[in-house]
Design a protein around this motif. Structure first.
Motif: not given
Length: 399
Positions: A73-76, A102-105, A128-136
């Protein structure tokens, strides 16, 4: 499903040229982060499905020393500025976000994988593809979420007042409590919830000698029992839904009280089934609201002289972290108990205060505890009616 697999194999082929962010590690997943925490070992990759990752869950992941966190899910989400992702970033733990349901399943629980850029690559070939978060990026998302806080505050207040109107009987209605062997009457009761800051609260009370001097009843709410065992204290009573407490804690010898829903909703006490499977005995306490509210009401009804709360939810952020639409039961519980309830942080500060400052410090704690109650009375219809009645009483008595 084939389309998804093909898309991920294609994504994987693009990822072969990337350098892995970390060595292959075991991936463990669970939809409920609090259920996943006990299974994790240092170095594991935690795969969660936790929208608006809260501070308590994030700190638990940091303490487990996971090598990375992947969130379906979206962490924020932008609903409010939750601090969980920021805590992970500050601890140097990579966070791959929004990989999808779907990726979780698809992700095999217990398999080896590694992070490569914006992807989680398994040894089996699944990518599995996602979005790597950075501090910024996290700080930017939190700043954007702050713009929505006014709306959340408005909804929170409206829901709270609406629920208060429905549940106002909690203020005066008699409470049927279970017949416990533990004596509460005229004693201090320490209610421990595994919430924000619980470790610091317990450490402070131990350091200042409160637990040794007051010898309070130790009343744990669900996972609060494990929090007490961590500091070598055995709870006297464990109360809750029994969904986030370990078997070890349940078998420690404490009296068990399963929090049952209000009788009229027909849902009974789901936690009782687990108790029976363990071959244990438990009382059932039917009460609306959260388990920590039920614990406070139980202590009050059994005659506690002072109720000290560790890790309980007092701030707006903590209520939003829990996804609660209002705080009606919590507000009514605190209104019913009154000044008997104090926060552990206040007790700790009192114990380290010089004698000539004790009265001022205690007065400030009582003022801080009563301010939310006074504010809610002022803005609610019932509160305004009460104020008008007091004004008339004053007028006729002193005219």
């Amino acid at each position: 499903m084939d389309t998804i697999r093909n898309a991920q194999i294609t994504d994987q082929s693009k990822a072969f040229d990337e350098k892995p962010s970390l060595a292959y590690a075991r991936v463990l997943k669970d939809r409920r982060t609090k259920n996943l925490i006990p299974r994790l070992r240092p170095g594991d990759i935690a795969f969660i499905a936790h929208q608006d990752l809260d501070a308590v869950a994030a700190r638990a992941l940091v303490e487990k020393r996971v090598s990375a966190v992947v969130n379906a899910a979206a962490s924020i989400s932008g609903r409010y500025p939750n601090r969980g992702p920021l805590i992970l970033m500050q601890a140097g733990i990579p966070l791959l976000d929004s990989v999808g349901e779907e990726a979780f399943l698809l992700a095999p629980d217990g398999s080896q994988a590694t992070l490569m850029g914006d992807s989680l690559r398994f040894q089996s070939g699944l990518c599995l593809q996602g979005k790597r978060l950075t501090l910024e990026l996290v700080e930017q998302q939190m700043e954007a979420a702050r713009a929505n806080l006014d709306r959340e505050l408005t909804l929170f207040a409206k829901n709270t007042l609406a629920y208060i109107e429905r549940e106002k009987g909690l203020l005066a209605a008699p409470i049927e409590v279970p017949p416990l062997k533990t004596r509460f009457a005229d004693r201090h009761v320490l209610i421990v919830v595994r919430g924000e800051g619980y470790k610091q609260d317990l450490a402070l009370l131990l350091e200042r000698g409160y637990l040794h001097d007051a010898r309070p009843v130790l009343l744990a709410v669900d996972g609060g029992a494990d929090a007490l065992l961590e500091v070598h204290l055995r709870p006297d009573v464990i109360l809750g839904d029994m969904d986030s407490v370990s078997d070890e804690a349940l078998k420690c010898g404490a009296e068990l009280v399963v929090h049952g829903y209000a009788r009229e909703d027909g849902r009974g006490a789901p936690g009782l089934e687990r108790i029976k499977k363990l071959g244990l005995q438990a009382h059932v306490f039917h009460m609306a609201g959260t388990s920590e509210d039920a614990a406070m009401l139980l202590a009050d009804e059994l005659g506690a002289r002072l109720i000290v709360a560790v890790g309980t939810h007092f701030s707006l952020e903590e209520f939003l972290d829990k996804g609660r639409r209002g705080m009606s039961s919590t507000f009514l519980t605190r209104l019913r108990i009154g000044s008997k309830l104090v926060d552990a942080k206040g007790i700790g500060r009192l114990l380290e205060t010089q004698p000539h400052q004790l009265f001022r410090a205690f007065a400030l704690i009582l003022l801080a505890a009563s301010t939310p109650i006074l504010a809610m009375l002022f803005i609610s219809g019932a509160g305004k009616a009460l104020l008008r009645f007091l004004a008339l009483l004053w007028h006729y008595h002193f005219r």
